[in-house]
Design an enzyme around this catalytic site. Structure first.
Site, PDB file in Angstrom:
ATOM      1  N   THR A 147       0.822  -1.214   0.000  1.00  0.00           N
ATOM      2  CA  THR A 147       0.000   0.000   0.000  1.00  0.00           C
ATOM      3  C   THR A 147       0.851   1.255   0.000  1.00  0.00           C
ATOM      4  OG1 THR A 147      -1.601  -1.236   1.309  1.00  0.00           O
ATOM      5  CG2 THR A 147      -1.956   1.118   1.104  1.00  0.00           C
ATOM      6  N   THR A 148       1.909   1.277   0.817  1.00  0.00           N
ATOM      7  CA  THR A 148       2.797   2.438   0.845  1.00  0.00           C
ATOM      8  C   THR A 148       3.480   2.627  -0.497  1.00  0.00           C
ATOM      9  OG1 THR A 148       3.132   2.157   3.223  1.00  0.00           O
ATOM     10  CG2 THR A 148       4.753   3.499   2.063  1.00  0.00           C
TER      11      THR A 148
ATOM     12  N   TYR B  56     -12.703  -4.253  -0.670  1.00  0.00           N
ATOM     13  CA  TYR B  56     -13.914  -3.819  -1.362  1.00  0.00           C
ATOM     14  C   TYR B  56     -14.980  -4.898  -1.458  1.00  0.00           C
ATOM     15  CZ  TYR B  56     -17.124  -1.553  -4.568  1.00  0.00           C
ATOM     16  OH  TYR B  56     -18.250  -1.038  -5.133  1.00  0.00           O
TER      17      TYR B  56
ATOM     18  N   LYS C 113       1.111  -9.520   9.241  1.00  0.00           N
ATOM     19  CA  LYS C 113       1.305  -8.088   9.469  1.00  0.00           C
ATOM     20  C   LYS C 113       0.020  -7.575  10.095  1.00  0.00           C
ATOM     21  CE  LYS C 113       2.002  -3.636   7.143  1.00  0.00           C
ATOM     22  NZ  LYS C 113       2.182  -2.932   5.847  1.00  0.00           N
TER      23      LYS C 113
ATOM     24  N   ILE D  60       6.524  -3.898  10.235  1.00  0.00           N
ATOM     25  CA  ILE D  60       6.575  -3.524   8.817  1.00  0.00           C
ATOM     26  C   ILE D  60       6.241  -2.048   8.800  1.00  0.00           C
ATOM     27  CG2 ILE D  60       5.665  -3.908   6.499  1.00  0.00           C
ATOM     28  CD1 ILE D  60       5.172  -6.775   7.210  1.00  0.00           C
TER      29      ILE D  60
ATOM     30  N   ARG E 294      -8.459  -0.372   5.912  1.00  0.00           N
ATOM     31  CA  ARG E 294      -8.392  -0.114   4.474  1.00  0.00           C
ATOM     32  C   ARG E 294      -9.228  -1.096   3.666  1.00  0.00           C
ATOM     33  NH1 ARG E 294      -4.572   3.216   1.878  1.00  0.00           N
ATOM     34  NH2 ARG E 294      -3.081   4.236   3.256  1.00  0.00           N
TER      35      ARG E 294
END
Length: 300
Positions: free
Chosen positions: A47-48, A110, A165, A207, A141
């Site tokens: 994501t980052t 989603y 994570k 992380i 998220r």
């Protein structure tokens, strides 16, 4: 003792050129810098790393370039899970071809699969590769949580599903996972601010986003905790808490990239729908950097 991937993993930002195209050379420079400054393993195209905006071809190029920069895949983890199991399997195949050493598998987002769907999704990926895999539990998220019972079932069914994570931040749930797997399913904090609390209930590392900027300090924090120097670990946690929280004052990695650009690290702009930091936000980031002794223009 550190986890199998080390103590500090960096959720690596993806550098882009000013026109928004992928900066492969910049990614290699950034990878080498991070590995020289406190990072044990690079997590690439997470994501980052703005993974939703990267094409499969760009991800393949990025993984291969970072593997080359790292001198092999042992210290490179690829984010290959999406909301589509079929797409995730294809990305996993591409990551293997690029030579990465491990995989990060985020919860499908989603479409909000039930726990049976999560079992099927993660089992399909783990069953299609020999690479060690970390689950990525981030309901903030994805709008979907991997329940402890589901993680235990996956851990027991697949030898290569070795950890998680944790971006949930529920220390009671983390404790239950530790208890039910005897600590063998390794837990890495997905939030810098929760690193110390997670270590206290059996976590092995982080992380990290902040490790782009303060990787050595994060290493020092984990090592201090491992040695039983809990007060020293707490002092480091408190000293960096404003940075840990401040980087997420708006959607990540907007402020991270602002900080990296200020420090002269390869970063560049963000891809839409994310936008670059405003002037006011850049000033805010300057303050965060100054608080931890980082001077503008000087690489961390």
């Amino acid at each position: 003792m550190p986890g199998r991937f080390g103590r500090v993993l960096t959720a690596m930002a993806t550098p882009f050129h000013p026109d928004g195209s992928l900066d492969v050379a910049g990614a290699q420079r950034l990878a080498r810098h991070l590995l020289d400054h406190g990072t044990d393993t690079l997590v690439v195209a997470g994501t980052t790393g703005e993974s939703p905006t990267l094409t499969a071809e760009e991800k393949s190029s990025l993984w291969a370039a970072v593997v080359e920069a790292a001198g092999g895949g042992a210290r490179v983890m690829a984010g290959t899970s999406t909301y589509s199991t079929a797409e995730s399997l294809e990305l996993t195949r591409l990551a293997e071809k690029a030579g990465v050493g491990s995989l990060l598998l985020v919860t499908p987002y989603y479409n909000k699969p039930p726990q049976t769907g999560l079992l099927a999704h993660f089992s399909a990926i783990a069953g299609a590769t020999d690479l060690p895999c970390l689950l990525y539990n981030i309901p903030g998220r994805t709008a979907c949580t991997i329940e402890v019972a589901t993680m235990v079932r996956l851990f027991e069914a697949h030898d290569n599903l070795v950890g998680v994570k944790d971006a949930v931040g529920d220390m009671a749930a983390a404790t239950r996972l530790y208890r039910q797997t005897g600590g063998a399913m390794e837990q890495y904090s997905g939030d810098d601010k929760n690193l110390l609390p997670l270590l206290a209930v059996g976590g092995v590392g982080v992380i990290s986003v902040a490790s782009h900027l303060v990787g050595p300090a994060l290493q020092e924090l984990v090592v201090a905790f491992e040695r039983g120097e809990v007060r020293a670990a707490l002092d480091l946690h408190v000293r960096h808490l404003a940075l840990f929280e401040g980087l997420f004052a708006t959607s990540n990695p907007i402020l991270l990239k602002a900080a990296m650009n200020l420090l002269g690290l390869p970063a560049g702009p963000l891809r839409p729908p994310l936008v670059d930091a405003t002037a006011e936000q850049v000033d805010f980031v300057r303050g965060l950097l100054a608080d931890v002794g980082l001077a503008e223009g000087a690489r961390a």
